[in-house]
Write a protein that holds these residues in place. Structure first.
Motif, short mmCIF file in Angstrom:
data_model
loop_
_atom_site.label_atom_id
_atom_site.label_comp_id
_atom_site.label_asym_id
_atom_site.label_seq_id
_atom_site.Cartn_x
_atom_site.Cartn_y
_atom_site.Cartn_z
N THR A 38 0.91 -1.24 -0.13
CA THR A 38 -0.07 -0.02 -0.05
C THR A 38 0.95 1.48 0.00
O THR A 38 2.13 1.42 0.41
CB THR A 38 -0.98 0.12 1.21
OG1 THR A 38 -0.02 -0.17 2.42
CG2 THR A 38 -1.90 -1.11 1.41
N ARG A 41 3.85 2.54 2.71
CA ARG A 41 3.66 1.37 3.70
C ARG A 41 5.07 1.04 4.49
O ARG A 41 5.24 0.54 5.47
CB ARG A 41 3.10 -0.04 3.09
CG ARG A 41 3.56 -1.48 3.59
CD ARG A 41 2.79 -1.76 4.73
NE ARG A 41 2.86 -3.31 5.21
CZ ARG A 41 4.15 -3.34 5.84
NH1 ARG A 41 4.94 -2.34 6.30
NH2 ARG A 41 4.42 -4.53 6.50
N PHE A 151 4.10 9.41 6.96
CA PHE A 151 2.77 8.78 6.46
C PHE A 151 1.88 9.98 5.90
O PHE A 151 1.42 9.75 4.76
CB PHE A 151 2.02 8.00 7.59
CG PHE A 151 1.06 7.37 6.69
CD1 PHE A 151 1.17 5.92 6.22
CD2 PHE A 151 -0.36 7.58 6.81
CE1 PHE A 151 0.05 5.22 5.78
CE2 PHE A 151 -1.42 6.87 6.38
CZ PHE A 151 -1.15 5.79 5.69
N HIS A 152 1.69 10.86 6.49
CA HIS A 152 0.69 12.06 6.01
C HIS A 152 1.37 12.71 4.92
O HIS A 152 0.73 13.05 3.88
CB HIS A 152 0.43 12.81 7.08
CG HIS A 152 -0.59 12.59 8.44
ND1 HIS A 152 -0.84 13.19 9.19
CD2 HIS A 152 -0.92 11.35 8.39
CE1 HIS A 152 -1.75 12.52 10.04
NE2 HIS A 152 -1.53 11.34 9.58
N ILE A 159 -2.54 11.80 -2.54
CA ILE A 159 -4.09 12.46 -2.80
C ILE A 159 -3.88 13.74 -3.74
O ILE A 159 -4.94 13.86 -4.65
CB ILE A 159 -4.66 12.87 -1.42
CG1 ILE A 159 -4.76 11.62 -0.69
CG2 ILE A 159 -5.80 13.47 -1.43
CD1 ILE A 159 -5.11 11.78 0.67
N GLU A 170 -2.60 -0.11 -5.89
CA GLU A 170 -2.03 -0.86 -4.73
C GLU A 170 -2.14 -2.41 -4.81
O GLU A 170 -2.96 -2.99 -5.71
CB GLU A 170 -2.52 -0.32 -3.49
CG GLU A 170 -2.33 1.09 -3.22
CD GLU A 170 -2.90 1.63 -1.82
OE1 GLU A 170 -4.05 1.04 -1.44
OE2 GLU A 170 -2.40 2.51 -1.40
N THR A 274 10.80 -6.93 9.36
CA THR A 274 12.08 -6.59 10.01
C THR A 274 12.01 -7.17 11.46
O THR A 274 11.40 -7.54 11.95
CB THR A 274 12.34 -5.17 10.09
OG1 THR A 274 11.16 -4.61 10.87
CG2 THR A 274 12.24 -4.38 8.74
N ARG A 275 13.28 -7.52 11.85
CA ARG A 275 13.47 -7.95 13.15
C ARG A 275 14.34 -6.82 13.99
O ARG A 275 15.24 -6.48 13.45
CB ARG A 275 14.11 -9.43 13.13
CG ARG A 275 14.06 -10.08 14.47
CD ARG A 275 14.98 -11.10 14.62
NE ARG A 275 14.63 -12.16 13.67
CZ ARG A 275 13.69 -13.24 14.18
NH1 ARG A 275 13.51 -13.10 15.34
NH2 ARG A 275 13.42 -14.38 13.42
N ARG A 302 6.82 2.51 21.48
CA ARG A 302 6.66 1.51 20.50
C ARG A 302 8.22 1.63 19.95
O ARG A 302 8.85 2.49 20.02
CB ARG A 302 5.93 2.12 19.44
CG ARG A 302 4.58 1.37 19.32
CD ARG A 302 3.59 2.08 18.15
NE ARG A 302 3.45 3.63 18.70
CZ ARG A 302 3.65 4.46 17.96
NH1 ARG A 302 3.90 4.33 16.59
NH2 ARG A 302 3.33 5.69 18.25
N MET A 303 8.56 0.39 19.19
CA MET A 303 9.99 0.22 18.62
C MET A 303 9.54 0.01 17.10
O MET A 303 8.59 -1.09 17.10
CB MET A 303 10.60 -0.67 19.34
CG MET A 303 10.97 -0.20 20.78
SD MET A 303 11.69 -1.47 21.65
CE MET A 303 12.48 -0.78 23.13
N TRP A 304 10.17 0.16 16.24
CA TRP A 304 10.05 -0.29 14.89
C TRP A 304 10.96 -0.07 13.89
O TRP A 304 12.06 0.62 14.26
CB TRP A 304 8.64 0.20 14.33
CG TRP A 304 8.73 1.41 13.74
CD1 TRP A 304 9.08 2.00 12.55
CD2 TRP A 304 8.36 2.55 14.64
NE1 TRP A 304 8.80 3.38 12.49
CE2 TRP A 304 8.74 3.85 13.88
CE3 TRP A 304 8.28 3.11 15.97
CZ2 TRP A 304 8.57 5.18 14.47
CZ3 TRP A 304 8.02 4.43 16.47
CH2 TRP A 304 8.18 5.49 15.59
N SER A 305 10.98 -0.62 12.87
CA SER A 305 11.86 -0.38 11.96
C SER A 305 11.41 -0.28 10.55
O SER A 305 10.39 -1.13 10.25
CB SER A 305 13.29 -1.07 11.97
OG SER A 305 12.98 -2.64 11.59
N SER B 453 6.92 -4.78 19.70
CA SER B 453 7.58 -4.57 21.07
C SER B 453 7.74 -3.10 21.33
O SER B 453 8.23 -2.44 20.38
CB SER B 453 8.93 -5.65 21.49
OG SER B 453 8.64 -6.76 21.17
N PRO B 454 7.70 -2.54 22.58
CA PRO B 454 7.35 -3.24 23.76
C PRO B 454 6.05 -3.42 24.14
O PRO B 454 5.34 -2.64 23.54
CB PRO B 454 8.07 -2.39 24.88
CG PRO B 454 7.81 -1.04 24.04
CD PRO B 454 8.11 -1.23 22.78
#
Lengths: 374, 497
Positions: A38, A41, A151-152, A159, A170, A274-275, A302-305, B453-454
Motif C-alpha cells: 500500500t 507502507r 505517512f501524512h 492524494i 496498490e 524486519t526484526r 513503540r519500537m519499529w524499523s 514490542s515493547p
C-alpha cells in the motif's frame, strides 16, 4: 486481457514515486503508480520524519536546499497537512574533536558559498537546549530544518496527484519488465501495463527492478530502528542530533519523543518484515540519556524499523538508466531521502518532459560503481 | 572434522519459558518440570494465580469464601506450582518475546534477557472493550477492574451500577452482595433472542451441568437480593460532561436513566492479543467468540514452531480448560525438546484432550447466550471514543477511512488510533469490526494491527541497562528422568485437583 496504458509508469508508491506522479500529473502527463503493498507502507511511511538540510553531503546540498524551500509551503501546495514544522536542527558537539570537525566543515561550506549551517558555542547551545548534558560544549544549527509526519506527507502527495489525474494501483507487484519497440511492457500477477517512460522508485526492492530494466547496481537494504516514547513534558523544541554519536531525536507537539540514531535491525524484505536488535536499541537509549538525562524516565511506547535501501557511498541513485532509453531511477536514499521527496519528483518530471535536470546528477548516476575490466 | 563439533548444550538457556502464571501457565510448568525440563515462568503479578486466582493465597478479605468455591480451588494449583522446580520470576513485565526464543523484561530498573528453546504464551484474557458514549468518563470502569480491586486490596464501591452481559458480570455482582455491598442496579444487556438462539446448543450446555447450575445459582442470588435488575437493556449511554452522572438505556422502546457516579461495564472477555500479535503468529477471526485468536493445533502449537499458546490467550476456554491446555502444550514441547516420546505425550494428554472437547460444547452455548449486542461493539454515535489513549472518536475514524485508511494499520497511521500506550488493546477489535462494516467485507479480510514490542511501557533507563539471565541450576537429566508410571501417578494427582 486489457493493457493499461499511460505515458509514464512509476514503480513504487513511496514519497519519491508519489511526488514524481504529482509533478508529472501537474504537467498534464498521464501517469500510473504501481505499488506492491500500500502507498507509504514501507520506509516512506515509517521513517523518522526528519526534514534536514544540516550536514548534507556536498553532492546533495543543492537538491536539499531546493527541497527545503518546497517544504516551507508544501501544505498549501498540496492542500494537505504534512505535519511539517520548522523547528531547527542542532547537531551537538560532545568534545573538542567534534568542535574541530564542525570548524573544518564550516570553512568548507563557506568557501562553497553556503551559510545555512551556523556554529553554536556552549552558551548558545544551552540556550536552545536547556536540558542538554553539561559535557556538551557546542554544536551547529540549521534554522530551516524540522520534521514532518512521513505517512501524512507521502499520502498528501498521493492524494494531490490523484486529484489531478494520476492513478495509483496498490497490491500490484511487478513480475516482469520488457521493452518492446518504444514501449515498456510491465506485467504483475493479474495485470499488464504499457508506458513510454518507466520510473524506478522501488525503495528497498529497487535493485530488483533496476536489473529488470538492465542496470546492475550494488544496492543493499537494511532496517534502521526507531522508538517513540509516551508523552512527556516539553523539553526540546529543536530536532537534535550529534556530531559523532549515534543520537537523533525530536519531540513532537503532543509531547512524544521519537528516538533514532541509525542503529539497524535485521531486514527480511522477501517477507516484508524486519526484526529488531534490542541490544543496539539499548545503546541508543544509553546515548539519549547521556546527552539528555531528563530522558531517563521517558517511557518507550513503540519500537519499529522500516525497510530502507542503501548504496555503498550512502548517496542515492538519481537519473536516467544507462542501459535503457526512457527509464529513470530514484532510489537508495540511504535513510535520508524523505526530505528530498518534494524536489525528486520535480527532477524526474524534468528528465521525462525536458530530457534534463538543472541539478548536477553526476554523483548519483546508477553506474558509478561499474569498473573497467582489465 | 564434523565429529569434533560439540553438541550445543543450551546450558545458558532454558528449555521452556512460560509467560503468565495463571491456570494455564502454572499447570504447564508443573507438567514440564516433572519431566525434568528447565522451566522459567514470568508473570506480571506479585503472586501466582493469574486473574482468576489473584491473591488466592493472600487474600485481603477476612472471609475469602465470599469470592466463591471456584476461587478457593485455585489455592491447590498455586501450591502445586510453588512446589515444582520451575523458576518463578514475579512482578515482571515481559515487554518483548521473539520467535528466536528471546525474552526481554524489566526487573529492578534493568532489562533482563533470557533465551528458551520453547515458549508457552499463557497471558490470559482481557475484558472486551465496551465502546458506548461516555465509557471513557471518570467513574466508569470495567467490572473486571472492580473485581481486581476487590481481590487485591479489598476495595469496593457502594451504590454502583453493573451493566452488560456474561457470567463474570453476575459473579462479581454476587461477590459484592455477599460482602453486603449495596449494588444500585444490574442492567443486563443479554437480548431475548440470545436465550432462543442458544437453545440450539442446549445439549452442549447439558454436557457440563455443573457449570449450568453454578450460573443459575448466581442469578438466583442476585434476584433474591434487593438489587434492581433490568433485563433486555440496549442503547447504553453513560451521561455526564467531565464525569459519570448516570447510565441511560432503553428496554423495548421505553427509556430509563439511573443516577450513579459509578458504572461497571462488562460484556465478556477476549484473548489478550498483544504478545501473540507482536510475535507475528498467524491469527484468525473467530465468529463464535467475536475476537481474533492465534491459530493453534490441538496441542496449542502456533504457526511458529517453538511457540505454543495456552489458556484464554488462545481463545476463551475458562480456567479448567486452560489448566488442561497448559498441560497439553507442555507435553508437546517436551516432545519437541526430546524429553518424552510422542507416544508418552499422546497417552498423557488423552484425558485432557477429551475434557477440552467436551468443554467446547459448553463454550458454544455460553458464547451464543452471552453474545454481546452489535450496537455495543460497533459504535455508531460520532462522538463515541474508540481509542482512549489518543482520544479518537468514531468521527475521527470515519474521516481517516475516507482518506484511505481502509485497513487497521493505515487507519492507525492516518488517525493515530491505536498508537497510544495500550498498544491497541482497547480499540483493536472495535477498529477491525468497524472497518469490516464500512467496507462491507468480513472482519477476517480486514485484519488487525501489526504490533511491535515493547508490549508494555519500558523506560529508557531500563532499556539502556541490559543483563543476560541464565538458569539458576542445570538439571541433571539422568537422575530426573521420569518413568511412565511416575508421570501417570502425578497426572492423576493433578486431575484430582
Amino acid at each position: 486481457m486489457t493493457t493499461h496504458k499511460s505515458e509514464v509508469l512509476v514503480i513504487g508508491g513511496g514519497i519519491q514515486g508519489s511526488s514524481t506522479a504529482y509533478h508529472l500529473a501537474k504537467r498534464g502527463v498521464s501517469v500510473r503508480v504501481l505499488e506492491k503493498d500500500t502507498v507509504s507502507r514501507h520506509a516512506s511511511g515509517v521513517n523518522a520524519g526528519g526534514v534536514r538540510l544540516l550536514g548534507r553531503n556536498l553532492a546533495e546540498v543543492e537538491l536539499s536546499k531546493t527541497a527545503m524551500e518546497r517544504w516551507q509551503q508544501l501544505d498549501d501546495e498540496l492542500d494537505a497537512d504534512t505535519g511539517f514544522r520548522a523547528r531547527s536542527l542542532i547537531n551537538i558537539a560532545a568534545d573538542e574533536t567534534d568542535m574541530e570537525t564542525l570548524r573544518s566543515r564550516e570553512q568548507q561550506m563557506h568557501e562553497l558559498g553556503y551559510f545555512h549551517e551556523v556554529m553554536l558555542d556552549q552558551h548558545e547551545l544551552r540556550e536552545r537546549l536547556p536540558h542538554v548534558a553539561q559535557h556538551c560544549i557546542g554544536g551547529v544549527v540549521s534554522e530551516q530544518d524540522g520534521y514532518a509526519i512521513p505517512f501524512h506527507s507521502t499520502q498528501a502527495f498521493r492524494i494531490a496527484a490523484e486529484r489531478i489525474g494520476a492513478i495509483f494501483c496498490e497490491g500490484e507487484q511487478v513480475q516482469s519488465i520488457r521493452k518492446v519497440g518504444d514501449s515498456w511492457l510491465v506485467a504483475t500477477e493479474t495485470q499488464k501495463y504499457q508506458a513510454e517512460h518507466l520510473v524506478n522508485c522501488a525503495g528497498a526492492w529497487a535493485d530488483l527492478i533496476s536489473v529488470m530494466i538492465g542496470d546492475n547496481v550494488p544496492m543493499s537494504y537494511s532496517a534502521p530502528m526507531l522508538m517513540i516514547t509516551a508523552r512527556m513534558p516539553h523539553f526540546a523544541t529543536p530536532v537534535v542530533g550529534a556530531v559523532s554519536r549515534p543520537l537523533s531525536f525530536k519531540q513532537f507537539e503532543n509531547g512524544t519523543v521519537l528516538i533514532g540514531g541509525g542503529a539497524k535491525g535485521f531486514a527480511d524484505r522477501a517477507n516484508n518484515t524486519t526484526r529488531l536488535d534490542y541490544s543496539l536499541l539499548a545503546s541508543g537509549a544509553h546515548h539519549a540519556i547521556e546527552f539528555f538525562p531528563i530522558m531517563k524516565t521517558a517511557c518507550i511506547n513503540r519500537m519499529w524499523s522500516g525497510l530502507e535501501a542503501y548504496m555503498p557511498d550512502n548517496l542515492p541513485v538519481i537519473g536516467k538508466s544507462i542501459r535503457a532509453d526512457k527509464a529513470y531511477h530514484a532510489f537508495a536514499f540511504s535513510a535520508h531521502g524523505f526530505q528530498l521527496g518534494p524536489v525528486i519528483g520535480e527532477v524526474l518530471a524534468d528528465l521525462i518532459t525536458e530530457g534534463e535536470s538543472r541539478f548536477d546528477l553526476e554523483p548519483f548516476r546508477v553506474n558509478r560503481y561499474e569498473r573497467k575490466v582489465l | 572434522m564434523i565429529n569434533n563439533i560439540a553438541t550445543p548444550s543450551f546450558n545458558n538457556s532454558y528449555d521452556i519459558a512460560i509467560i503468565g502464571a495463571g491456570p494455564a501457565g502454572m499447570s504447564a510448568a508443573i507438567t514440564a518440570t516433572k519431566a525434568g525440563a528447565r522451566v522459567v515462568v514470568l508473570d506480571d503479578k506479585p503472586r501466582s494465580g493469574g486473574q482468576i486466582y489473584r491473591n488466592v493465597d493472600a487474600s485481603p478479605l477476612a472471609k475469602p469464601a465470599v469470592l466463591g468455591a471456584d476461587y478457593l480451588k485455585g489455592s491447590e494449583i498455586t501450591a502445586a506450582f510453588k512446589r515444582c522446580s520451575a523458576e518463578h520470576i514475579s512482578s515482571v513485565n515481559v515487554w518483548h518475546a521473539g520467535d528466536n526464543g528471546e525474552l526481554l523484561f524489566s526487573l529492578e530498573g534493568e532489562t533482563q534477557r533470557l533465551t528458551a528453546r520453547q515458549i508457552i504464551v499463557a497471558t490470559g484474557a482481557m475484558e472486551r472493550p465496551f465502546p458506548i458514549p461516555g465509557w471513557h468518563l471518570p467513574g466508569v470502569m470495567s467490572a473486571g477492574s472492580a473485581q481486581v480491586m476487590l481481590k487485591s486490596d479489598g476495595l469496593v464501591r457502594d451504590g454502583a451500577v453493573f451493566a452488560g452481559t456474561g457470567p463474570l458480570l453476575y459473579l462479581i455482582v454476587a461477590q459484592y452482595l455477599r460482602l453486603g455491598v449495596k449494588v444500585k442496579a444490574l442492567v443486563d444487556t443479554t437480548p431475548k433472542q440470545n436465550y432462543l438462539s442458544s437453545m440450539s446448543e442446549i445439549t452442549g450446555a447439558m454436557s457440563a451441568p455443573g457449570m449450568l447450575i453454578k450460573g443459575l445459582g448466581l442469578m438466583n442470588e442476585i434476584r433474591k437480593s434487593d438489587t434492581k435488575v433490568y433485563r433486555f437493556a440496549e442503547g447504553l449511554e453513560v451521561q455526564g460532561e467531565d464525569a459519570c452522572k448516570s447510565l441511560s438505556f432503553s428496554i423495548s422502546g421505553s427509556k430509563h436513566e439511573i443516577v450513579t457516579e459509578h458504572v461497571f461495564l462488562h460484556q465478556g472477555v477476549i484473548p489478550n492479543l498483544n504478545m501473540t500479535q507482536a510475535l507475528g503468529l498467524k491469527h484468525t477471526w473467530c465468529e463464535q467468540q467475536l475476537c481474533w485468536t492465534p491459530e493453534t493445533d490441538n496441542w496449542g502449537q502456533s504457526s511458529q514452531g517453538v511457540i505454543a499458546v495456552a489458556g484464554d490467550s488462545s481463545g476463551i476456554v475458562g480456567a479448567e480448560s486452560a489448566a488442561a491446555m497448559g498441560r497439553i502444550c507442555a507435553l508437546r514441547q517436551l516432545v519437541n525438546i526430546g524429553l518424552i516420546t510422542e507416544q508418552q505425550a499422546d497417552h498423557e494428554a488423552a484425558a485432557d484432550l477429551r475434557f477440552m472437547r467436551k468443554q467446547q460444547h459448553f463454550r458454544r452455548f455460553i458464547d451464543r447466550l452471552y453474545r454481546p449486542l452489535d450496537q455495543h461493539r460497533k459504535p455508531t454515535n460520532d462522538q463515541t471514543v474508540v481509542c482512549r489513549c489518543e482520544e479518537r472518536t468514531v468521527k475521527d475514524l470515519k474521516q481517516g477511512f475516507a482518506l484511505g485508511g481502509r485497513e487497521p494499520n493505515q487507519l492507525k497511521s492516518q488517525t493515530r488510533c491505536g498508537m497510544g500506550p495500550c498498544q491497541g488493546r482497547m480499540c483493536g477489535h472495535t477498529v477491525s469490526e468497524l472497518l469490516a462494516e464500512w467496507r462491507n467485507e468480513p472482519v477476517a479480510d480486514v485484519g488487525y494491527y501489526r504490533l511491535r514490542s515493547p508490549m508494555r511501557l519500558v523506560t529508557l533507563q531500563e532499556l539502556s541497562r541490559f543483563t543476560n539471565l541464565t538458569p539458576v541450576s542445570t538439571v541433571d537429566r539422568a537422575s530426573s528422568g521420569t518413568s511412565d508410571s511416575d508421570v501417570e501417578a502425578n497426572k492423576e494427582q493433578e486431575l484430582a485437583q
